[in-house]
Design a protein around this motif. Structure first.
Motif, PDB file in Angstrom:
ATOM      1  N   GLY A 148      47.860  44.043  28.243  1.00 44.14           N
ATOM      2  CA  GLY A 148      47.435  42.653  28.210  1.00 44.14           C
ATOM      3  C   GLY A 148      47.717  41.902  29.481  1.00 44.14           C
ATOM      4  N   VAL A 149      48.784  42.262  30.200  1.00 40.03           N
ATOM      5  CA  VAL A 149      49.147  41.509  31.394  1.00 40.03           C
ATOM      6  C   VAL A 149      48.098  41.678  32.491  1.00 40.03           C
ATOM      7  N   GLY A 150      47.728  42.926  32.781  1.00 46.10           N
ATOM      8  CA  GLY A 150      46.754  43.170  33.843  1.00 46.10           C
ATOM      9  C   GLY A 150      45.417  42.516  33.563  1.00 46.10           C
ATOM     10  N   ALA A 151      44.928  42.640  32.326  1.00 45.33           N
ATOM     11  CA  ALA A 151      43.629  42.063  31.977  1.00 45.33           C
ATOM     12  C   ALA A 151      43.651  40.544  32.047  1.00 45.33           C
ATOM     13  N   SER A 152      44.721  39.922  31.572  1.00 53.35           N
ATOM     14  CA  SER A 152      44.795  38.459  31.578  1.00 53.35           C
ATOM     15  C   SER A 152      44.943  37.914  32.987  1.00 53.35           C
ATOM     16  N   VAL A 153      45.689  38.611  33.845  1.00 55.52           N
ATOM     17  CA  VAL A 153      45.836  38.164  35.229  1.00 55.52           C
ATOM     18  C   VAL A 153      44.521  38.350  35.983  1.00 55.52           C
ATOM     19  N   SER A 154      43.816  39.452  35.734  1.00 50.89           N
ATOM     20  CA  SER A 154      42.499  39.642  36.363  1.00 50.89           C
ATOM     21  C   SER A 154      41.560  38.501  35.988  1.00 50.89           C
ATOM     22  N   TYR A 155      41.567  38.125  34.706  1.00 52.31           N
ATOM     23  CA  TYR A 155      40.739  37.018  34.240  1.00 52.31           C
ATOM     24  C   TYR A 155      41.103  35.723  34.965  1.00 52.31           C
ATOM     25  N   ALA A 156      42.409  35.497  35.194  1.00 53.32           N
ATOM     26  CA  ALA A 156      42.871  34.290  35.882  1.00 53.32           C
ATOM     27  C   ALA A 156      42.493  34.294  37.365  1.00 53.32           C
ATOM     28  N   LEU A 157      42.282  35.482  37.940  1.00 53.40           N
ATOM     29  CA  LEU A 157      41.978  35.583  39.370  1.00 53.40           C
ATOM     30  C   LEU A 157      40.498  35.386  39.702  1.00 53.40           C
ATOM     31  N   TYR A 158      39.585  35.546  38.737  1.00 51.12           N
ATOM     32  CA  TYR A 158      38.159  35.493  39.032  1.00 51.12           C
ATOM     33  C   TYR A 158      37.760  34.190  39.721  1.00 51.12           C
ATOM     34  N   LEU A 159      38.189  33.053  39.175  1.00 46.24           N
ATOM     35  CA  LEU A 159      37.775  31.761  39.727  1.00 46.24           C
ATOM     36  C   LEU A 159      38.362  31.499  41.117  1.00 46.24           C
ATOM     37  N   PRO A 160      39.675  31.675  41.347  1.00 45.06           N
ATOM     38  CA  PRO A 160      40.193  31.462  42.709  1.00 45.06           C
ATOM     39  C   PRO A 160      39.622  32.430  43.733  1.00 45.06           C
ATOM     40  N   ILE A 161      39.290  33.652  43.316  1.00 46.14           N
ATOM     41  CA  ILE A 161      38.654  34.592  44.249  1.00 46.14           C
ATOM     42  C   ILE A 161      37.264  34.090  44.612  1.00 46.14           C
ATOM     43  N   ALA A 162      36.516  33.616  43.616  1.00 44.64           N
ATOM     44  CA  ALA A 162      35.175  33.090  43.877  1.00 44.64           C
ATOM     45  C   ALA A 162      35.220  31.876  44.807  1.00 44.64           C
ATOM     46  N   LYS A 163      36.280  31.056  44.690  1.00 45.77           N
ATOM     47  CA  LYS A 163      36.412  29.858  45.529  1.00 45.77           C
ATOM     48  C   LYS A 163      37.118  30.131  46.851  1.00 45.77           C
ATOM     49  N   GLY A 164      37.692  31.319  46.995  1.00 47.29           N
ATOM     50  CA  GLY A 164      38.416  31.655  48.220  1.00 47.29           C
ATOM     51  C   GLY A 164      39.742  30.931  48.345  1.00 47.29           C
ATOM     52  N   ASN A 165      40.372  30.597  47.226  1.00 49.57           N
ATOM     53  CA  ASN A 165      41.638  29.859  47.216  1.00 49.57           C
ATOM     54  C   ASN A 165      42.801  30.837  47.384  1.00 49.57           C
ATOM     55  N   ARG A 166      43.210  31.072  48.620  1.00 50.35           N
ATOM     56  CA  ARG A 166      44.228  32.073  48.912  1.00 50.35           C
ATOM     57  C   ARG A 166      45.604  31.689  48.374  1.00 50.35           C
ATOM     58  N   ASP A 167      45.943  30.411  48.448  1.00 48.56           N
ATOM     59  CA  ASP A 167      47.249  29.981  47.937  1.00 48.56           C
ATOM     60  C   ASP A 167      47.352  30.236  46.442  1.00 48.56           C
ATOM     61  N   GLU A 168      46.283  29.916  45.708  1.00 47.77           N
ATOM     62  CA  GLU A 168      46.285  30.144  44.262  1.00 47.77           C
ATOM     63  C   GLU A 168      46.359  31.635  43.948  1.00 47.77           C
ATOM     64  N   ILE A 169      45.641  32.444  44.734  1.00 47.02           N
ATOM     65  CA  ILE A 169      45.678  33.896  44.534  1.00 47.02           C
ATOM     66  C   ILE A 169      47.095  34.426  44.740  1.00 47.02           C
ATOM     67  N   SER A 170      47.760  33.983  45.797  1.00 43.07           N
ATOM     68  CA  SER A 170      49.128  34.441  46.070  1.00 43.07           C
ATOM     69  C   SER A 170      50.081  34.051  44.952  1.00 43.07           C
ATOM     70  N   ARG A 171      49.904  32.844  44.416  1.00 44.04           N
ATOM     71  CA  ARG A 171      50.785  32.401  43.331  1.00 44.04           C
ATOM     72  C   ARG A 171      50.578  33.246  42.075  1.00 44.04           C
ATOM     73  N   ILE A 172      49.310  33.531  41.739  1.00 44.80           N
ATOM     74  CA  ILE A 172      49.028  34.315  40.528  1.00 44.80           C
ATOM     75  C   ILE A 172      49.530  35.745  40.681  1.00 44.80           C
ATOM     76  N   VAL A 173      49.352  36.343  41.845  1.00 47.99           N
ATOM     77  CA  VAL A 173      49.846  37.700  42.077  1.00 47.99           C
ATOM     78  C   VAL A 173      51.372  37.733  42.013  1.00 47.99           C
ATOM     79  N   SER A 174      52.024  36.673  42.494  1.00 46.58           N
ATOM     80  CA  SER A 174      53.488  36.596  42.405  1.00 46.58           C
ATOM     81  C   SER A 174      53.942  36.534  40.952  1.00 46.58           C
ATOM     82  N   VAL A 175      53.233  35.748  40.139  1.00 40.08           N
ATOM     83  CA  VAL A 175      53.546  35.675  38.714  1.00 40.08           C
ATOM     84  C   VAL A 175      53.358  37.054  38.072  1.00 40.08           C
ATOM     85  N   ILE A 200      46.415  44.684  41.563  1.00 37.55           N
ATOM     86  CA  ILE A 200      45.637  43.847  40.657  1.00 37.55           C
ATOM     87  C   ILE A 200      44.600  43.029  41.416  1.00 37.55           C
ATOM     88  N   LEU A 201      44.924  42.631  42.652  1.00 36.33           N
ATOM     89  CA  LEU A 201      43.983  41.843  43.456  1.00 36.33           C
ATOM     90  C   LEU A 201      42.784  42.676  43.869  1.00 36.33           C
TER      91      LEU A 201
END
Length: 510
Positions: free
Chosen positions: A63-90, A149-150
């Protein structure tokens, strides 16, 4: 992310995965024969059982990998690197906790090995060495490789595939050489252990080059994890579904070991290896499609999204039909020529295996879109599917042995996966009538039945004996499967819009 970029990544994933698929396929078949001859079916059954026990411990991750991947789709589409780094850290923080649990659980389970394996011919030393080697390789993924995961969320599966498969092929070649000349069980396991460390070092170096801006810190993730309640909520939902999937896909060998024999684990493993390698051809070519669909859903064009769903249904049913027919025509003679007639399983078991394979391959479109939309809140269906599977399996496996394991799986798949999941997707995300879906599915199943029947009538005319050797087997499978594919795809093109749309798309891009 543009359409061209998404399509380019999908095709690149498919091309790279396809190359490594065939390379790994060749090496795996040679290695399986050598390992069975020099290490014995009992040792191969032992390692399979240990890996499945470890799989139960890894349920903590589900569940962790799938839920984090789902959370990453939008920041990846927007190119939000800070948000991506925070989610990967979590994600790294969560994986650290999971890794600690798996380690503790692994040590606790190993204490019961003298009871679990008291009837085996192996010393406890080799059993403990093998298990803790597998456990160490698993822990590397939690403590070191969490940043991959990224790559998955960014549709760069080909990077993971190229590094993992390269290390895997090298590992198998070294193991074959050592086993052929020494017959040493300890050396085989030692190479298995070293593979995990080498792969981790190579992959992490590549991730640092691909994302030099990525700042993933475990301490930061520990402080930030409360700011992402959606990840926790989705993780709980996905966990239930993934745990159910594990019970269906990974518990086979443990049940066979418990109700039949350790040797039958290896016999069954030969068939599942063949089926797994063939189905892997499709899954590798479709690598990254979930992330691509997730990005497509994020764009918000409902008509475009639904049209692609129809095309993806065609792909999954077309592949399911072709793979199942190819296995029907060739798996029995392949096992006989490859390993020997003593390794053959009954036709009943083969038919049940193929039925399960068709369902698992054809379900992919619905599963992909449910994942892209984050539709995991029907947790009751996971409990129901798991309950049906276990209750039916325990009864049928006790009565009939190995066939009962497959009967239990099929009995749980039909009401939940075949019937409920499409209805859930249409009600929750598409907001359309389910009747069009069932009409398309009925037409595709009819096309499959017609193509199967016509080809079955023509096959005897070939007068080729596939059990006589690899060349007759290859010719038999190639001719019969090609004939079936032509008839099947032609029927699908005539009857379904999704088939016509996807074929036109492929011709245009070609």
């Amino acid at each position: 992310m543009s359409k061209e970029s998404r399509t380019h990544k999908t095709l690149l994933n498919a091309k790279v995965n396809l190359v490594f698929y065939f390379l790994a396929l060749i090496v795996s078949f040679f290695s399986r024969k050598i390992f069975l001859d020099h290490l014995g079916a009992n040792f191969i059954g032992l390692t399979g059982t240990l890996q499945n026990i470890l799989g139960f411990l890894n349920l903590a991750e589900l569940g962790v990998g799938a839920s984090v991947s789902y959370a990453l789709y939008l920041p990846i589409a927007k190119g939000n690197r800070d948000e991506i780094s925070r989610i990967v850290s979590v994600f790294g923080c969560l994986y650290r906790y999971i890794g600690g649990f798996v380690l503790a659980a692994g040590i606790a389970v190993s204490l019961f090995f003298p009871l679990i394996f008291h009837h085996t011919i192996f010393e406890m030393g080799i059993i403990f060495f093998a298990f803790f080697s597998f456990l160490t390789s698993s822990l590397i993924g939690y403590f070191i490789n969490f940043r991959t995961i990224l790559l998955y969320a960014d549709q760069k599966n080909y990077v993971v595939t190229s590094y993992f498969q390269t290390a895997m092929v090298i590992k198998l070649i070294v193991q074959m050489g050592l086993v052929y000349y020494t017959d040493s069980l300890y050396l085989w396991i030692a190479v298995e252990l070293s593979h995990g460390f080498i792969h981790a070092a190579m992959l992490n170096r590549k991730i640092s080059k691909t994302y030099p801006w990525l700042e993933s810190d475990i301490k930061t993730g520990r402080m930030l994890r409360r700011q992402y309640p959606e990840i926790v909520r989705k993780t709980k939902q996905v966990f239930v579904h993934k745990m159910k999937d594990f019970l269906l896909r990974q518990s086979d060998q443990i049940l066979i070991f418990a109700f039949v024999s350790l040797k039958m684990v290896a016999y069954y493993g030969n068939y599942t290896m063949v089926i797994g390698r063939i189905t892997l051809l499709f899954t590798t070519m479709m690598g990254g499609i979930v992330a691509g669909v997730g990005n497509l859903v994020a764009e918000g064009d409902k008509d475009k999204t639904y049209k692609f769903f129809g095309e993806l249904i065609f792909i999954h049913y077309a592949v399911a039909g072709i793979v199942v027919f190819a296995l029907y025509a060739g798996i029995q003679p392949l096992v006989s020529v490859w390993l020997g007639s003593e390794y053959l399983l009954s036709p009943t078991i083969v038919i049940l295996l193929l039925t399960n394979t068709f369902i698992m391959l054809s379900r992919g479109a619905v599963d992909t879109f449910n994942a892209a939309y984050g539709n995991y809140h029907d947790t009751w269906s996971a409990w129901m599917e798991g309950a049906i599977n276990l209750s039916v399996t325990l009864v049928t496996c006790y009565l009939w042995g190995l066939p009962g394991v497959l009967i239990g799986k099929i009995a749980s798949l039909i009401p939940i996966i075949v019937i409920w999941k499409p209805l859930f997707l249409y009600r929750t995300s598409f907001h359309r009538s389910i009747l069009q879906y069932w009409k398309n599915v009925a037409l595709m199943l009819l096309c499959f039945a017609i193509a199967f029947a016509v080809t079955a009538v023509i096959i005897p005319i070939l007068q080729i004996e596939p059990f006589q050797g690899f060349i007759p087997w290859a010719a038999y499978c190639l001719i019969s499967t090609t004939l079936f594919t032509i008839i099947y795809i032609a029927n699908l093109y005539i009857t379904t819009e999704g088939a016509r749309s996807m074929i036109r798309r492929l011709i245009k891009r070609g």
